[in-house]
Structure formats: structure tokens, C-alpha cells
Design a protein around this motif. Sequence first.
Motif, PDB file in Angstrom:
ATOM      1  N   THR A 165       0.837  -1.200   0.000  1.00 47.38           N
ATOM      2  CA  THR A 165       0.000   0.000   0.000  1.00 47.38           C
ATOM      3  C   THR A 165       0.874   1.253   0.000  1.00 47.38           C
ATOM      4  O   THR A 165       2.099   1.189   0.138  1.00 47.38           O
ATOM      5  CB  THR A 165      -0.904   0.008   1.233  1.00 47.38           C
ATOM      6  N   ASP A 166       0.225   2.402  -0.109  1.00 46.12           N
ATOM      7  CA  ASP A 166       0.962   3.676  -0.037  1.00 46.12           C
ATOM      8  C   ASP A 166       1.685   3.800   1.304  1.00 46.12           C
ATOM      9  O   ASP A 166       2.797   4.349   1.373  1.00 46.12           O
ATOM     10  CB  ASP A 166      -0.003   4.853  -0.208  1.00 46.12           C
ATOM     11  N   ALA A 167       1.069   3.276   2.357  1.00 46.26           N
ATOM     12  CA  ALA A 167       1.688   3.354   3.688  1.00 46.26           C
ATOM     13  C   ALA A 167       2.989   2.566   3.725  1.00 46.26           C
ATOM     14  O   ALA A 167       3.979   2.998   4.327  1.00 46.26           O
ATOM     15  CB  ALA A 167       0.718   2.820   4.744  1.00 46.26           C
ATOM     16  N   VAL A 169       4.939   1.905   1.111  1.00 44.36           N
ATOM     17  CA  VAL A 169       5.894   2.654   0.291  1.00 44.36           C
ATOM     18  C   VAL A 169       6.513   3.796   1.105  1.00 44.36           C
ATOM     19  O   VAL A 169       7.730   4.011   1.085  1.00 44.36           O
ATOM     20  CB  VAL A 169       5.207   3.215  -0.973  1.00 44.36           C
ATOM     21  N   ILE A 170       5.684   4.517   1.842  1.00 45.03           N
ATOM     22  CA  ILE A 170       6.164   5.653   2.647  1.00 45.03           C
ATOM     23  C   ILE A 170       7.169   5.198   3.689  1.00 45.03           C
ATOM     24  O   ILE A 170       8.220   5.828   3.889  1.00 45.03           O
ATOM     25  CB  ILE A 170       4.979   6.383   3.303  1.00 45.03           C
ATOM     26  N   VAL A 206       8.753  -2.533  -3.633  1.00 46.75           N
ATOM     27  CA  VAL A 206       8.964  -1.077  -3.633  1.00 46.75           C
ATOM     28  C   VAL A 206      10.260  -0.724  -4.356  1.00 46.75           C
ATOM     29  O   VAL A 206      10.302   0.199  -5.181  1.00 46.75           O
ATOM     30  CB  VAL A 206       8.978  -0.511  -2.202  1.00 46.75           C
ATOM     31  N   ARG A 209       9.640  -1.272  -8.052  1.00 48.33           N
ATOM     32  CA  ARG A 209       8.673  -0.329  -8.618  1.00 48.33           C
ATOM     33  C   ARG A 209       9.303   1.040  -8.882  1.00 48.33           C
ATOM     34  O   ARG A 209       8.995   1.699  -9.872  1.00 48.33           O
ATOM     35  CB  ARG A 209       7.476  -0.190  -7.671  1.00 48.33           C
ATOM     36  N   TYR A 210      10.186   1.464  -7.970  1.00 47.00           N
ATOM     37  CA  TYR A 210      10.781   2.800  -8.087  1.00 47.00           C
ATOM     38  C   TYR A 210      12.267   2.770  -8.447  1.00 47.00           C
ATOM     39  O   TYR A 210      12.936   3.797  -8.352  1.00 47.00           O
ATOM     40  CB  TYR A 210      10.561   3.574  -6.786  1.00 47.00           C
TER      41      TYR A 210
END
Length: 221
Positions: A165-167, A169-170, A206, A209-210
Motif C-alpha cells: 500500500t501507499d503506507a 511505500v512511505i 517497492v 517499482r521505483y
Amino acid sequence: MPKTRSSEKLLKLFADKKVVDLPDIQSALGEVSVPTAFRYLKLIPYRRSYDHNGRYYALYKASRFDRSGLWSFQGIHFSIDGTLRNTVRRLVHEAPAGATHRELQLQLQLRVYNTLLELWSNDEIGRESLAGFYVYLHPEDKVQQAQLTRRREQLAAQKVESEVTDAVVIEVLLVLIRQPGSKLADVVRRLQGHSPPIKAEHVRVVFGRYDLEHLGEKGGR
């Protein structure tokens, strides 16, 4: 009508119009009968559309077809295999992870459930229920097991991807901000004990992905 002359007329017809129907062929040959049209059609390489009830014809050129052996023109679809049945069977046999009805429907741009059912009933393809849907497979056990292994790997990867989730990733990015130059293993170690758990496979997603593997390297982003 000489065969060579008939072949030339048909080739000219296909040069003028990429896709034709039977009346077009009959007219080009001098208003011949249906049996005669088919007899002369056999003199040239052609494919019949696998949709529109096989109504349309096109000259066979290997360069037209994509890597899946398919070609479309103005919403009319053709296959190197000719018929829909043969096309579906080949695509299922060749699919590294088997194929679902939805995947084949998107690829062929029409529903093929009845075709799949017929092929499966005749033991020309196999099938297995995975994650609530059928995966259609090669009938030979060795190939089938390889397809199932690949499909299970894909499903597992999709499950992990959905958990990132975005969490998550952060949290990964915060570690990299606080500890510049951290490698994947470093991030996993620093996130141990996090609630909810952030696993190594989540961090790997992650990073992939980035493109974070090369972060901080000379020339890296």
C-alpha cells in the motif's frame, strides 16, 4: 478459366481490398458460382476470419501477423490457424502460465467460453481451478504442471503487489531518507517489528517499482 489468370485476378482483388467477402470473390472471377469461387480461392494462400462467422477472407502474409499469430483489419480478426477453435487451442498450449477465458477474450476480442468448453470436453486442453477461476492448460501433464507452477508464481506475486500500500511505500522511503545508501537488506532489517509487518517481499516490490537498487550510485537517480 485458366488457373493462372484466376489467381492473378484474386491477387489483384486482395491488393485492392485487404479484406473481402465471398460475393467480392465471385464478382472478381466473373460472377462464378460459390463452388467455383472456392475452387479458385484454393490456388492462393488465404485466411478466413475467425469471427463474423468466417465471412471475410484475406491474403495470407506472415508479416501481417503479430507474435501471437493474430491480425485485425477494421474490426475483422484473422489468425494464422484459420479457425477460432484451432487458434484457441494453440494459444492455450503455448501460454507459459496457461490462459483464462478473460485473457483469451481480451486477446481475441470475442468470447470463447463455448470453444474452451468444447476443447476441454474433447481432451484437447486441460483446466484447473485456481483462485476462483479456471485456468486452461496444455493436455500433456509435464507441460501442464509447468504452466500451473508459473501461474501460481504469478498469483503469489500479485498478492504481494496488492499488499504494498501507499503506507508501506512511505515507510520504505522514510528509511532511505533517514539512512541514505541503505540496501534492500538494510531496509528490511530496520523495518523489523513494524506493525503491521512489512516483509522482505514488500520491500523488494517497492525497490523494483521505483528502481531504488541504484539509488545513490554514481549516475543513479
